[in-house]
Write a protein that holds these residues in place. Structure first.
Motif, PDB file in Angstrom:
ATOM      1  N   PRO A 115      -6.199  -1.715  13.531  1.00 44.15           N
ATOM      2  CA  PRO A 115      -4.850  -2.331  14.450  1.00 44.15           C
ATOM      3  C   PRO A 115      -4.757  -3.802  14.025  1.00 44.15           C
ATOM      4  CG  PRO A 115      -6.431  -1.457  15.831  1.00 44.15           C
ATOM      5  CD  PRO A 115      -7.181  -1.150  14.718  1.00 44.15           C
ATOM      6  N   ALA A 116      -5.933  -4.372  14.286  1.00 45.77           N
ATOM      7  CA  ALA A 116      -5.860  -5.773  14.537  1.00 45.77           C
ATOM      8  C   ALA A 116      -5.224  -6.654  13.430  1.00 45.77           C
ATOM      9  CB  ALA A 116      -7.273  -6.437  14.587  1.00 45.77           C
ATOM     10  N   ASP A 117      -4.402  -7.868  13.502  1.00 46.36           N
ATOM     11  CA  ASP A 117      -3.782  -8.439  12.527  1.00 46.36           C
ATOM     12  C   ASP A 117      -4.693  -8.772  11.368  1.00 46.36           C
ATOM     13  OD1 ASP A 117      -1.433  -7.935  13.824  1.00 46.36           O
ATOM     14  OD2 ASP A 117      -1.344 -10.047  14.615  1.00 46.36           O
ATOM     15  N   ILE A 118      -5.799  -9.383  11.841  1.00 45.58           N
ATOM     16  CA  ILE A 118      -6.934  -9.733  10.643  1.00 45.58           C
ATOM     17  C   ILE A 118      -7.002  -8.853   9.725  1.00 45.58           C
ATOM     18  CG2 ILE A 118      -8.988  -8.844  12.001  1.00 45.58           C
ATOM     19  CD1 ILE A 118     -10.479 -11.275  11.129  1.00 45.58           C
ATOM     20  N   TYR A 119      -7.059  -7.476  10.029  1.00 48.94           N
ATOM     21  CA  TYR A 119      -7.121  -6.504   8.928  1.00 48.94           C
ATOM     22  C   TYR A 119      -5.999  -6.200   8.107  1.00 48.94           C
ATOM     23  CZ  TYR A 119     -11.390  -5.272  11.607  1.00 48.94           C
ATOM     24  OH  TYR A 119     -12.609  -4.914  12.256  1.00 48.94           O
ATOM     25  N   LYS A 120      -4.731  -7.022   8.294  1.00 54.23           N
ATOM     26  CA  LYS A 120      -3.739  -7.020   7.549  1.00 54.23           C
ATOM     27  C   LYS A 120      -4.225  -7.863   6.313  1.00 54.23           C
ATOM     28  CE  LYS A 120      -1.261  -4.520  10.191  1.00 54.23           C
ATOM     29  NZ  LYS A 120      -2.044  -4.440  11.350  1.00 54.23           N
ATOM     30  N   THR A 121      -5.029  -8.572   6.364  1.00 59.31           N
ATOM     31  CA  THR A 121      -5.580  -9.343   5.039  1.00 59.31           C
ATOM     32  C   THR A 121      -6.895  -9.093   4.475  1.00 59.31           C
ATOM     33  OG1 THR A 121      -6.358 -11.374   6.489  1.00 59.31           O
ATOM     34  CG2 THR A 121      -4.258 -11.396   5.675  1.00 59.31           C
ATOM     35  N   ALA A 122      -7.389  -7.744   5.113  1.00 57.03           N
ATOM     36  CA  ALA A 122      -8.805  -7.614   4.849  1.00 57.03           C
ATOM     37  C   ALA A 122      -8.805  -6.644   3.465  1.00 57.03           C
ATOM     38  CB  ALA A 122      -9.389  -6.712   5.809  1.00 57.03           C
ATOM     39  N   GLU A 123      -9.790  -6.961   2.701  1.00 56.96           N
ATOM     40  CA  GLU A 123      -9.977  -6.481   1.512  1.00 56.96           C
ATOM     41  C   GLU A 123     -10.465  -5.097   1.357  1.00 56.96           C
ATOM     42  OE1 GLU A 123     -11.275  -9.202  -1.796  1.00 56.96           O
ATOM     43  OE2 GLU A 123      -9.876 -10.423  -1.404  1.00 56.96           O
ATOM     44  N   PHE A 124     -10.363  -4.297   2.311  1.00 60.57           N
ATOM     45  CA  PHE A 124     -10.846  -2.974   2.539  1.00 60.57           C
ATOM     46  C   PHE A 124      -9.945  -2.337   3.232  1.00 60.57           C
ATOM     47  CE2 PHE A 124     -12.946  -5.460   5.438  1.00 60.57           C
ATOM     48  CZ  PHE A 124     -12.891  -4.497   6.657  1.00 60.57           C
ATOM     49  N   CYS A 125     -10.234  -0.814   3.537  1.00 60.66           N
ATOM     50  CA  CYS A 125      -9.257  -0.151   4.686  1.00 60.66           C
ATOM     51  C   CYS A 125     -10.300   0.895   5.064  1.00 60.66           C
ATOM     52  CB  CYS A 125      -8.244   0.852   4.046  1.00 60.66           C
ATOM     53  SG  CYS A 125      -8.838   2.241   2.880  1.00 60.66           S
ATOM     54  N   SER A 126     -10.027   1.618   6.055  1.00 66.64           N
ATOM     55  CA  SER A 126     -10.960   2.522   6.713  1.00 66.64           C
ATOM     56  C   SER A 126     -11.781   3.697   5.903  1.00 66.64           C
ATOM     57  CB  SER A 126     -10.498   3.235   8.093  1.00 66.64           C
ATOM     58  OG  SER A 126      -9.349   3.834   7.668  1.00 66.64           O
ATOM     59  N   MET A 127     -11.001   3.814   4.629  1.00 69.41           N
ATOM     60  CA  MET A 127     -11.735   4.801   3.908  1.00 69.41           C
ATOM     61  C   MET A 127     -13.045   4.673   3.093  1.00 69.41           C
ATOM     62  SD  MET A 127     -11.452   7.836   2.165  1.00 69.41           S
ATOM     63  CE  MET A 127      -9.490   8.417   2.212  1.00 69.41           C
ATOM     64  N   GLY A 138     -14.280   1.102   3.622  1.00 69.75           N
ATOM     65  CA  GLY A 138     -15.126   0.067   4.174  1.00 69.75           C
ATOM     66  C   GLY A 138     -15.134  -1.070   3.509  1.00 69.75           C
ATOM     67  N   PRO A 139     -15.765  -2.200   4.077  1.00 67.50           N
ATOM     68  CA  PRO A 139     -16.051  -3.429   3.568  1.00 67.50           C
ATOM     69  C   PRO A 139     -16.884  -3.726   2.182  1.00 67.50           C
ATOM     70  CG  PRO A 139     -17.333  -3.345   5.515  1.00 67.50           C
ATOM     71  CD  PRO A 139     -16.510  -2.284   5.312  1.00 67.50           C
ATOM     72  N   LYS A 140     -17.841  -2.491   1.777  1.00 65.00           N
ATOM     73  CA  LYS A 140     -18.691  -2.713   0.834  1.00 65.00           C
ATOM     74  C   LYS A 140     -18.456  -1.633  -0.255  1.00 65.00           C
ATOM     75  CE  LYS A 140     -22.500  -4.199   4.051  1.00 65.00           C
ATOM     76  NZ  LYS A 140     -23.845  -4.035   4.416  1.00 65.00           N
ATOM     77  N   PHE A 141     -17.615  -0.733  -0.017  1.00 69.08           N
ATOM     78  CA  PHE A 141     -17.522   0.382  -1.041  1.00 69.08           C
ATOM     79  C   PHE A 141     -16.138   0.321  -1.748  1.00 69.08           C
ATOM     80  CE2 PHE A 141     -21.034   1.453   1.545  1.00 69.08           C
ATOM     81  CZ  PHE A 141     -22.040   1.870   0.413  1.00 69.08           C
ATOM     82  N   CYS A 142     -15.224  -0.379  -1.366  1.00 69.14           N
ATOM     83  CA  CYS A 142     -14.061  -0.442  -2.362  1.00 69.14           C
ATOM     84  C   CYS A 142     -13.965  -0.723  -3.756  1.00 69.14           C
ATOM     85  CB  CYS A 142     -13.000  -1.498  -1.497  1.00 69.14           C
ATOM     86  SG  CYS A 142     -11.320  -1.377  -2.214  1.00 69.14           S
ATOM     87  N   PRO A 143     -13.594  -0.038  -4.813  1.00 68.35           N
ATOM     88  CA  PRO A 143     -13.538  -0.393  -6.208  1.00 68.35           C
ATOM     89  C   PRO A 143     -12.755  -1.352  -6.638  1.00 68.35           C
ATOM     90  CG  PRO A 143     -12.650   1.750  -5.856  1.00 68.35           C
ATOM     91  CD  PRO A 143     -13.287   1.509  -4.397  1.00 68.35           C
TER      92      PRO A 143
END
Length: 456
Positions: free
Chosen positions: A413-425, A427-432
């Motif tokens: 939910p945090a605003d910082i995650y609106k620019t993150a290069e991953f989602c909760s599916m 995570g930060p290490k496995f997004c193709p």
């Protein structure tokens, strides 16, 4: 929007869009539709004149924003609302209207059968609506005789039909295609007659042993519609209510009559669309659409679903959206939404939302499949936003932005995650899609592959 446009037509015997189109006139409504559809004005005029497109726009609905229903325009979606004897009131129905417009309904049908003053409910909906409103006048005709079907007369039907026209209803479902000779054809059906309007008229004919009064007085209805520019939505009283009954002799016999009535209305320059099934197996949908085009001279086809299975109670918005997408691809011009409450109860606000979004997906998928110019632009923009992890742009491009944001924010939910290069599916290490391959790297790879190929 339309007050000045309409004023110029007052007192004319026929004020239908088809009447003007057949005189070579491009009305303000046609010009507005051309801008909305990004199509030439003369194409809109020609399609309306031919009968392949309608612009439902009663002269007593001045706050309407004109739209078109036809195979040359985008596939449209209708939403149904309406007070029942057991539930709802004026305020709730107007709230449903606003919700339907918010989630993309192109037209809306008021199917009220009780729950208050039907005239007051209808007037409130029309006054609040910028989209075309449709009704089924036979419902109020029955209410006017306190539910005693055998007491209805042709004058009762005509009185209610004109009342709806005077109030500003843009199109009316007229069940004129069900004839007394069709009734024996339902004998072998599992679900018989599932149309409420069709059922009322069938019971009237069985009681009186007389022909359908809406059929015998069809020219009288035409005269009413000419004066107000009301479009016919020719009701499919014998639509199949289950897969077993699909595309049977009863349905096809009525369809042939609907084709006759379509041409009869066109002789007087009155606009027509034709309603369709119902419950139809996937492999019969294309045939049903093509058969309607053949029988009804390509008048716009307005389908309820169709549902492609009978066992999805609670999920019929999904089973029917599958059929709706196929029907739209085959050429249906408008899809009547089905909500999760279909067959179970009166829809609430959340059901309206779920049904509409399912059908907006179906209509959009049909437009893409028909290769309409620009239909895929929004999809391509979404793809770019996804690849660039532009979450806010993804929300904006969604058919239901609030729901898309809600699902994303459940876990991040945090605003910082609106620019993150991953989602909760992933995570930060496995997004193709984090594997960004630039042009220089691809050029070097191509050189290497070419060298390897030459060596081999």
């Amino acid at each position: 929007m339309r007050t000045e446009w309409i004023a110029k037509r007052q007192g004319h015997a026929n004020v239908s869009q088809m009447h003007y189109a057949r005189q070579g006139i491009i009305t303000e409504e046609m010009a507005h539709v051309a801008k909305r559809e990004n199509l030439p004005e003369d194409l809109i005029r020609d399609e309306v004149a031919r009968g392949r497109m309608i612009i439902p726009a009663n002269i007593n609905h001045p706050n309407l924003e004109p739209m078109a229903i036809g195979i040359a325009s985008k596939c449209k979606v209708n939403a149904n609302i309406g007070a029942s004897p057991n539930s709802s009131d004026i305020n709730e129905e107007v709230a449903k209207l606003h919700l339907a417009v918010k989630y993309g309904a192109d037209t809306l049908m008021d199917l009220s059968t009780g729950g208050g003053d039907l005239d007051a409910i209808r007037t409130a909906i029309i006054n609040a609506s910028t989209i075309p409103i449709g009704t089924v006048p036979v419902y109020q005709a029955l209410e006017s005789v306190h539910g005693n079907i055998e007491n209805l007369t042709a004058d009762d039907f005509l009185h209610i039909i004109e009342k709806h026209a005077q109030q500003g209803v843009d199109y009316q479902t007229i069940h004129a295609g069900i004839l007394i000779e069709h009734l024996p054809l339902v004998r072998d059906r599992i679900t018989g007659i599932v149309s409420r309007g069709g059922g009322i008229l069938a019971r009237w004919m069985l009681h009186h042993h007389k022909q359908n009064p809406l059929y015998t007085h069809f020219n009288d209805i035409i005269e009413i519609f000419k004066r107000y520019d009301v479009s016919f939505s020719l009701g499919d009283s014998l639509r199949p209510g289950c897969l077993h009954d699909a595309t049977d002799a009863a349905q096809l016999a009525e369809l042939k009559t609907l084709g006759q009535l379509t041409r009869q209305a066109w002789e007087h320059d009155v606009q027509v669309m034709v309603e369709g099934p119902g419950h139809v197996p996937m492999d019969q949908i294309d045939y049903n659409v093509k058969k309607q085009m053949e029988e009804c001279a390509e008048a716009p086809f307005y389908v309820l679903g169709p549902l492609v299975t009978d066992i999805a109670a609670g999920y019929d918005h999904i089973s029917s959206a599958i059929g709706a997408a196929l029907a739209g691809w085959s050429g249906a011009a408008m899809l009547c939404y089905v909500t999760p409450k279909e067959h179970l109860g009166l829809p609430n606000a959340e059901d309206v939302r779920a049904g509409l979004i399912a059908y907006k997906i179906a209509a959009h998928a049909a437009d893409i499949a028909r290769h309409r110019p620009g239909a895929r632009d929004r999809d391509d923009a979404m793809s770019h936003a996804r690849y660039n992890f532009d979450w806010n742009k993804q929300f904006e491009l969604s058919l239901d932005p609030e729901r898309a944001k809600e699902y994303h924010d459940e876990t991040l939910p945090a605003d910082i995650y609106k620019t993150a290069e991953f989602c909760s599916m992933c995570g930060p290490k496995f997004c193709p899609m984090q594997t960004k391959v630039d042009a220089d790297a691809l050029t070097e790879l191509e050189k290497f592959l070419a060298k390897e190929k030459a060596t081999v």
